[in-house]
Design a protein around this motif. Structure first.
Motif, PDB file in Angstrom:
ATOM      1  N   THR A 147     -15.457 -20.838  36.449  1.00 15.55           N
ATOM      2  CA  THR A 147     -14.145 -20.609  37.039  1.00 15.55           C
ATOM      3  C   THR A 147     -13.958 -19.116  37.292  1.00 15.55           C
ATOM      4  OG1 THR A 147     -12.881 -20.218  35.013  1.00 15.55           O
ATOM      5  CG2 THR A 147     -13.258 -22.516  35.645  1.00 15.55           C
ATOM      6  N   LYS A 148     -12.892 -18.797  38.003  1.00 19.79           N
ATOM      7  CA  LYS A 148     -12.588 -17.394  38.299  1.00 19.79           C
ATOM      8  C   LYS A 148     -12.350 -16.596  37.013  1.00 19.79           C
ATOM      9  CE  LYS A 148     -11.736 -14.239  41.480  1.00 19.79           C
ATOM     10  NZ  LYS A 148     -12.740 -13.824  42.465  1.00 19.79           N
ATOM     11  N   PRO A 192      -6.797 -16.099  43.942  1.00 15.91           N
ATOM     12  CA  PRO A 192      -7.906 -15.709  43.063  1.00 15.91           C
ATOM     13  C   PRO A 192      -8.003 -14.200  42.822  1.00 15.91           C
ATOM     14  CG  PRO A 192      -8.653 -17.324  44.666  1.00 15.91           C
ATOM     15  CD  PRO A 192      -7.254 -16.955  45.058  1.00 15.91           C
ATOM     16  N   THR A 252      -7.959 -23.266  36.712  1.00 13.36           N
ATOM     17  CA  THR A 252      -8.351 -22.831  38.050  1.00 13.36           C
ATOM     18  C   THR A 252      -9.431 -23.727  38.653  1.00 13.36           C
ATOM     19  OG1 THR A 252      -9.971 -21.254  37.159  1.00 13.36           O
ATOM     20  CG2 THR A 252      -7.742 -20.431  37.543  1.00 13.36           C
TER      21      THR A 252
END
Length: 400
Positions: A5-6, A221, A52
């Motif tokens: 994930t980010k 993001p 996310t």
């Protein structure tokens, strides 16, 4: 190979790379400090979660509302600007592809958040919309994946902040007085757009923990990492998958694949969410199947509190649920230990239990040794067993 994930780098920094696991194809933290501490933080102060990996879709155009009303089970026409709605996306047979939340920004723009594990299936279903709606809707709206790079400045990721202190924490990050007041006035399932950390984000009064106060950011993001840090610096506790699961079980909320659909094909009506299906709508995809499922089911979801005192073995999925006289009426689907009790969600016969009824639990065999000791591998509904622990049936949903 699991995706990242980010916020993956944040998780590694906080956990040292420990307690990470594959969830819905992404490497995610199970916990940072402990499930217990993170669970208590959400109940008593505030916690922040990485969601996310969840899907975020965008629907724009003059037919967006009609399109969604034909493809989801709840009634989109009940929404005003700035309101959100829990719903389901049925397949043509009336089985839920996913449970989801739809957000109305305007009459021609809607957002939708879907479960990470079902994102691909939802998008594949939407790709067939022209055929599914042939003869009912000639002009389709534009559908975008807001997690995709091509969505540019409109990209959004989900990041929840849940708990009694969440409003105070978020309000402290909003510098504009008018925006702060708008945020603080949000009712349940409402949302607005605010400026934080040099970017514009949606903040929604939704969530999956059962908390009376809780929000979810839809954030670009590029600033989600900075927002994560700022919320933690303001007092929120980072929370992993473990507490996310324990909180939703304690509250009685279903997890897709466990208390909704999955191997038992549990309908929204069995799960206690029939209110999120509008069977009075003239037509929607899968409506006939949903109507049949609303009328014909023998099992439904119950919430139980079982003995969890020291030395008592935890119940697990498929363990039997017994009436006070030992008759099996169903089985455990999910469970969690909280202090001296275990909270469980079980699938059991309709009418077999009511709030306040004494119940028993039976540990089914987990291996050959257990079978040799006389334990059964599966409890049969209607058969009688000797209970291993006791408990009580509680209200289906808890409010905090």
């Amino acid at each position: 190979m699991p995706l990242k994930t980010k916020l993956y780098g944040k998780h590694i920094a906080l956990t040292g790379g420990r307690n990470m696991a594959d969830f819905a194809g992404y490497m995610m933290p199970l916990w940072y400090s402990s499930i217990k501490a993170e669970h208590e933080a959400v109940r008593n102060s505030a916690g922040i979660f990485d969601c996310t990996h969840m899907g975020v879709l965008d629907f724009t155009g003059p037919t967006a509302a009609e399109f969604l009303n034909l493809l989801t089970a709840n009634n989109i026409n009940n929404l005003s600007d700035g309101q959100a709605q829990y719903s389901f996306m049925p397949d043509t047979e009336g089985r839920a592809i996913d449970d989801l939340i739809v957000y109305r920004e305007s009459s021609e723009r809607f957002l939708m958040v879907v479960n990470a594990a079902n994102d691909t299936n939802v998008q594949a279903h939407l790709a067939k919309a022209a055929d599914l709606l042939a003869g009912r809707l000639d002009t389709l709206p534009t559908v975008r994946d807001l997690r995709a790079d091509v969505s540019g400045s409109d990209r959004c990721l989900v990041m929840p902040v849940q708990g009694v202190d969440s409003q105070k924490i978020i309000a402290g990050l909003i510098s504009d007085a008018e925006q702060k007041a708008k945020f603080q006035s949000l009712g349940s399932f409402e949302f607005c757009k605010i400026d934080i950390l040099g970017g514009s984000v949606y903040v929604c009064s939704t969530g999956y923990t059962g908390s009376k106060v809780g929000y979810e950011f839809l954030v670009h993001p590029d600033i989600c990492g900075d927002l994560w840090d700022a919320v933690i610096a303001a007092g929120a506790v980072p929370c992993g998958l473990g507490s996310r699961d324990s909180l939703r079980i304690e509250a009685g909320l279903p997890l897709y694949g466990h208390e909704l659909e999955g191997e038992h094909a549990i309908s929204p009506f069995q799960a206690g969410y029939g209110w999120a299906v509008d069977l009075n709508k003239e037509w929607f995809v899968g409506c006939e199947g949903f109507r049949k499922r609303a009328e014909n089911f023998e099992m439904k979801i119950y919430r139980l509190e079982l003995d969890g005192s020291r030395g008592v073995r935890p119940v697990r999925e498929n363990d039997g649920i017994l009436t006070e006289d030992g008759i099996c009426v169903g089985a455990i689907l999910s469970s969690v230990k909280i202090e001296d009790k275990q909270i469980a969600l079980a699938l059991a016969q309709v009418g077999a239990l009511k709030a306040g009824d004494v119940v028993g639990g039976y540990y089914v065999a987990r291996n050959d040794r257990h079978i040799k000791q006389g334990r059964v591998a599966k409890c049969i509904v209607g058969d009688k067993y000797e209970p291993d622990l006791s408990g009580v049936t509680t209200k289906r949903f808890m409010k905090y």
